[in-house]
Design an enzyme around this catalytic site. Structure first.
Site, PDB file in Angstrom:
ATOM      1  N   PHE A 115       0.833  -1.215   0.000  1.00 36.62           N
ATOM      2  CA  PHE A 115       0.000   0.000   0.000  1.00 36.62           C
ATOM      3  C   PHE A 115       0.866   1.264   0.000  1.00 36.62           C
ATOM      4  O   PHE A 115       0.595   2.206  -0.739  1.00 36.62           O
ATOM      5  CB  PHE A 115      -0.902   0.060   1.244  1.00 36.62           C
ATOM      6  CG  PHE A 115      -1.964  -0.990   1.334  1.00 36.62           C
ATOM      7  CD1 PHE A 115      -2.272  -1.824   0.270  1.00 36.62           C
ATOM      8  CD2 PHE A 115      -2.690  -1.154   2.515  1.00 36.62           C
ATOM      9  CE1 PHE A 115      -3.275  -2.792   0.364  1.00 36.62           C
ATOM     10  CE2 PHE A 115      -3.685  -2.109   2.621  1.00 36.62           C
ATOM     11  CZ  PHE A 115      -3.979  -2.935   1.556  1.00 36.62           C
ATOM     12  N   GLY A 139     -10.013  -4.419   2.995  1.00 40.75           N
ATOM     13  CA  GLY A 139     -10.089  -5.879   3.095  1.00 40.75           C
ATOM     14  C   GLY A 139      -8.882  -6.493   2.404  1.00 40.75           C
ATOM     15  O   GLY A 139      -7.870  -5.818   2.180  1.00 40.75           O
ATOM     16  N   TYR A 160      -3.635  -9.762  15.826  1.00 39.17           N
ATOM     17  CA  TYR A 160      -3.667  -8.828  14.685  1.00 39.17           C
ATOM     18  C   TYR A 160      -4.978  -8.044  14.708  1.00 39.17           C
ATOM     19  O   TYR A 160      -4.986  -6.818  14.569  1.00 39.17           O
ATOM     20  CB  TYR A 160      -3.503  -9.584  13.356  1.00 39.17           C
ATOM     21  CG  TYR A 160      -3.553  -8.647  12.165  1.00 39.17           C
ATOM     22  CD1 TYR A 160      -2.533  -7.730  11.928  1.00 39.17           C
ATOM     23  CD2 TYR A 160      -4.647  -8.644  11.284  1.00 39.17           C
ATOM     24  CE1 TYR A 160      -2.585  -6.840  10.854  1.00 39.17           C
ATOM     25  CE2 TYR A 160      -4.715  -7.761  10.216  1.00 39.17           C
ATOM     26  CZ  TYR A 160      -3.672  -6.868  10.004  1.00 39.17           C
ATOM     27  OH  TYR A 160      -3.732  -5.980   8.946  1.00 39.17           O
TER      28      TYR A 160
HETATM   29  P1  NDP Z   1       3.426  -4.999   3.006  1.00 43.33           P
HETATM   30  O1  NDP Z   1       4.074  -6.092   3.790  1.00 43.33           O
HETATM   31  O2  NDP Z   1       3.429  -5.093   1.539  1.00 43.33           O
HETATM   32  O3  NDP Z   1       4.052  -3.584   3.452  1.00 43.33           O
HETATM   33  C1  NDP Z   1       4.231  -3.278   4.805  1.00 43.33           C
HETATM   34  C2  NDP Z   1       5.039  -2.008   4.945  1.00 43.33           C
HETATM   35  O4  NDP Z   1       5.162  -1.707   6.340  1.00 43.33           O
HETATM   36  C3  NDP Z   1       6.437  -2.131   4.387  1.00 43.33           C
HETATM   37  O5  NDP Z   1       6.767  -0.956   3.681  1.00 43.33           O
HETATM   38  C4  NDP Z   1       7.316  -2.267   5.612  1.00 43.33           C
HETATM   39  O6  NDP Z   1       8.571  -1.639   5.374  1.00 43.33           O
HETATM   40  C5  NDP Z   1       6.532  -1.452   6.637  1.00 43.33           C
HETATM   41  N1  NDP Z   1       6.851  -1.849   8.002  1.00 43.33           N
HETATM   42  C6  NDP Z   1       6.545  -3.017   8.613  1.00 43.33           C
HETATM   43  N2  NDP Z   1       7.061  -3.044   9.854  1.00 43.33           N
HETATM   44  C7  NDP Z   1       7.703  -1.853  10.023  1.00 43.33           C
HETATM   45  C8  NDP Z   1       8.437  -1.279  11.084  1.00 43.33           C
HETATM   46  N3  NDP Z   1       8.626  -1.930  12.246  1.00 43.33           N
HETATM   47  N4  NDP Z   1       8.960  -0.049  10.920  1.00 43.33           N
HETATM   48  C9  NDP Z   1       8.779   0.621   9.779  1.00 43.33           C
HETATM   49  N5  NDP Z   1       8.089   0.135   8.718  1.00 43.33           N
HETATM   50  C10 NDP Z   1       7.569  -1.095   8.844  1.00 43.33           C
HETATM   51  O7  NDP Z   1       1.925  -4.930   3.577  1.00 43.33           O
HETATM   52  P2  NDP Z   1       0.669  -4.012   3.152  1.00 43.33           P
HETATM   53  O8  NDP Z   1       1.075  -2.953   2.229  1.00 43.33           O
HETATM   54  O9  NDP Z   1      -0.416  -4.923   2.781  1.00 43.33           O
HETATM   55  O10 NDP Z   1       0.301  -3.420   4.582  1.00 43.33           O
HETATM   56  C11 NDP Z   1       0.266  -2.028   4.858  1.00 43.33           C
HETATM   57  C12 NDP Z   1      -0.736  -1.793   5.976  1.00 43.33           C
HETATM   58  O11 NDP Z   1      -2.032  -2.178   5.530  1.00 43.33           O
HETATM   59  C13 NDP Z   1      -0.487  -2.600   7.251  1.00 43.33           C
HETATM   60  O12 NDP Z   1      -0.787  -1.777   8.357  1.00 43.33           O
HETATM   61  C14 NDP Z   1      -1.484  -3.745   7.148  1.00 43.33           C
HETATM   62  O13 NDP Z   1      -1.831  -4.239   8.413  1.00 43.33           O
HETATM   63  C15 NDP Z   1      -2.643  -3.037   6.482  1.00 43.33           C
HETATM   64  N6  NDP Z   1      -3.606  -3.857   5.782  1.00 43.33           N
HETATM   65  C16 NDP Z   1      -3.228  -4.757   4.818  1.00 43.33           C
HETATM   66  C17 NDP Z   1      -4.195  -5.486   4.135  1.00 43.33           C
HETATM   67  C18 NDP Z   1      -3.847  -6.517   3.113  1.00 43.33           C
HETATM   68  O14 NDP Z   1      -4.671  -7.427   2.862  1.00 43.33           O
HETATM   69  N7  NDP Z   1      -2.685  -6.446   2.464  1.00 43.33           N
HETATM   70  C19 NDP Z   1      -5.623  -5.267   4.384  1.00 43.33           C
HETATM   71  C20 NDP Z   1      -5.892  -4.313   5.425  1.00 43.33           C
HETATM   72  C21 NDP Z   1      -4.924  -3.625   6.068  1.00 43.33           C
HETATM   73  P3  NDP Z   1      10.000  -2.215   5.821  1.00 43.33           P
HETATM   74  O15 NDP Z   1       9.878  -3.700   5.888  1.00 43.33           O
HETATM   75  O16 NDP Z   1      10.931  -1.727   4.755  1.00 43.33           O
HETATM   76  O17 NDP Z   1      10.238  -1.564   7.125  1.00 43.33           O
HETATM   77  C1  8X3 Z   2      -5.371  -7.610   6.416  1.00 46.15           C
HETATM   78  C2  8X3 Z   2      -6.575  -8.299   5.914  1.00 46.15           C
HETATM   79  O1  8X3 Z   2      -8.153 -10.262   6.257  1.00 46.15           O
HETATM   80  O2  8X3 Z   2      -5.802 -10.669   6.630  1.00 46.15           O
HETATM   81  O3  8X3 Z   2      -5.679  -6.663   7.383  1.00 46.15           O
HETATM   82  O4  8X3 Z   2      -7.056  -9.419   8.214  1.00 46.15           O
HETATM   83  S1  8X3 Z   2      -6.886  -9.723   6.813  1.00 46.15           S
END
Ligand code: NDP
Ligand code: 8X3
Length: 253
Positions: free
Chosen positions: A14, A184, A153
């Protein structure tokens, strides 16, 4: 003058899509994450494509001192922040509560909740100084309904929803908008991280339906920033059409 957005977790998924969307719309970017090489590559790619200014900050949001130091030492030209997107986060494991790993729980709480709060607290003086600004917190459908083996989570994402409500109330007097966005299922590195590198387990999550893409989520997040100053989207859930909520999917095949 161009507006500035600070995006946490911009090295993948994202956050990377948010960076591209805001850059394409003329924003200056402060992109953050732990992986410095990726931040540099994204900076080079987006500044060439959109001729916009980009600053990279690499720190772990779990590290309170590093987070405050990174924000407090922003160059003067970068202290005028219009939009903060608290996106960095992760899930680790998908286990029954009695089987779950305590270190995984701590990492999720420290990143998804405490990290978000540290970044917000560090950036807030810059927003308050301007008596405007927009904080966008990335929650999840997991904040809305708890699912089996989602325990910690889901708890962190419910907490993101709660802290967003608290921020909205407390920041009323500063004219700062607070939006919680709850996506989602979306195909990013999320499931690979959750299943600790097991790609086959990760890809099974998305079998039989078309999940959201990071660009879909970026479209919606960007939209919330385009409204007039007196209009704020408080809480928004978006899913793919094959998903009704955390619990119900229509999967084929
Ligand atoms: P990705 O794993 O693709 O990206 C996660 C990002 O978070 C990376 O850029 C990573 O960067 C960063 N990150 C993780 N831990 C740390 C840390 N300790 N310090 C700094 N940066 C951190 O996942 P998504 O893009 O899917 O997730 C982004 C957000 O969206 C999260 O909060 C996730 O919970 C939420 N989300 C995701 C969904 C999905 O289905 N994908 C749905 C709903 C919500 P780096 O590792 O370089 O630090
Ligand atoms: C990420 C989506 O369905 O794995 O927040 O919780 S789910």
């Amino acid at each position: 003058m161009a507006k500035t957005v600070l995006i946490t977790g911009a090295t993948a998924g994202f956050g990377k899509a948010f960076a591209a969307k805001f850059a394409a719309n003329g924003y200056r970017l402060i992109i953050t994450g732990r992986r410095k090489d990726r931040l540099q590559a994204i900076k080079e790619q987006l500044s060439a494509a959109h001729n916009t200014e980009i600053l990279t900050l690499h720190f772990d949001v779990q590290d309170r001192n590093a987070t405050f130091k990174a924000i407090e030492t922003l160059p003067a030209a970068w202290q005028n922040i219009d939009v903060l997107i608290n996106n960095a986060g992760l899930a680790l494991g998908r286990d029954y509560v009695d089987d779950a790993n305590l270190d995984d729980w701590e990492t999720m709480i420290n990143t998804n909740l405490k990290g978000l709060m540290y970044v917000t607290k560090a950036v807030l003086p810059l927003l308050i100084k301007n008596t405007k600004g927009h904080i966008i917190n990335i929650g999840s459908t997991a904040a809305k309904e708890v699912y089996e083996k989602g325990n910690a989570y889901c708890a962190t994402k419910s907490a993101v929803e709660a802290i967003s409500k608290g921020m909205r109330i407390d920041l009323l007097r500063h004219g700062i908008k607070v939006t919680a966005i709850h996506p989602g299922a979306a195909e990013t590195e999320f499931s690979t991280v959750r299943f600790k590198g097991d790609e086959s387990q990760a890809s099974k999550v998305y079998d039989g339906f078309q999940p959201l893409s990071p660009e879909d989520v970026a479209e919606v997040v960007f939209y919330t920033t385009t409204l007039p100053q007196h209009v704020c989207i408080n809480d928004l859930v978006l899913t793919c059409t094959a998903q009704a909520n955390s619990l119900y999917f229509y999967k084929q095949g």
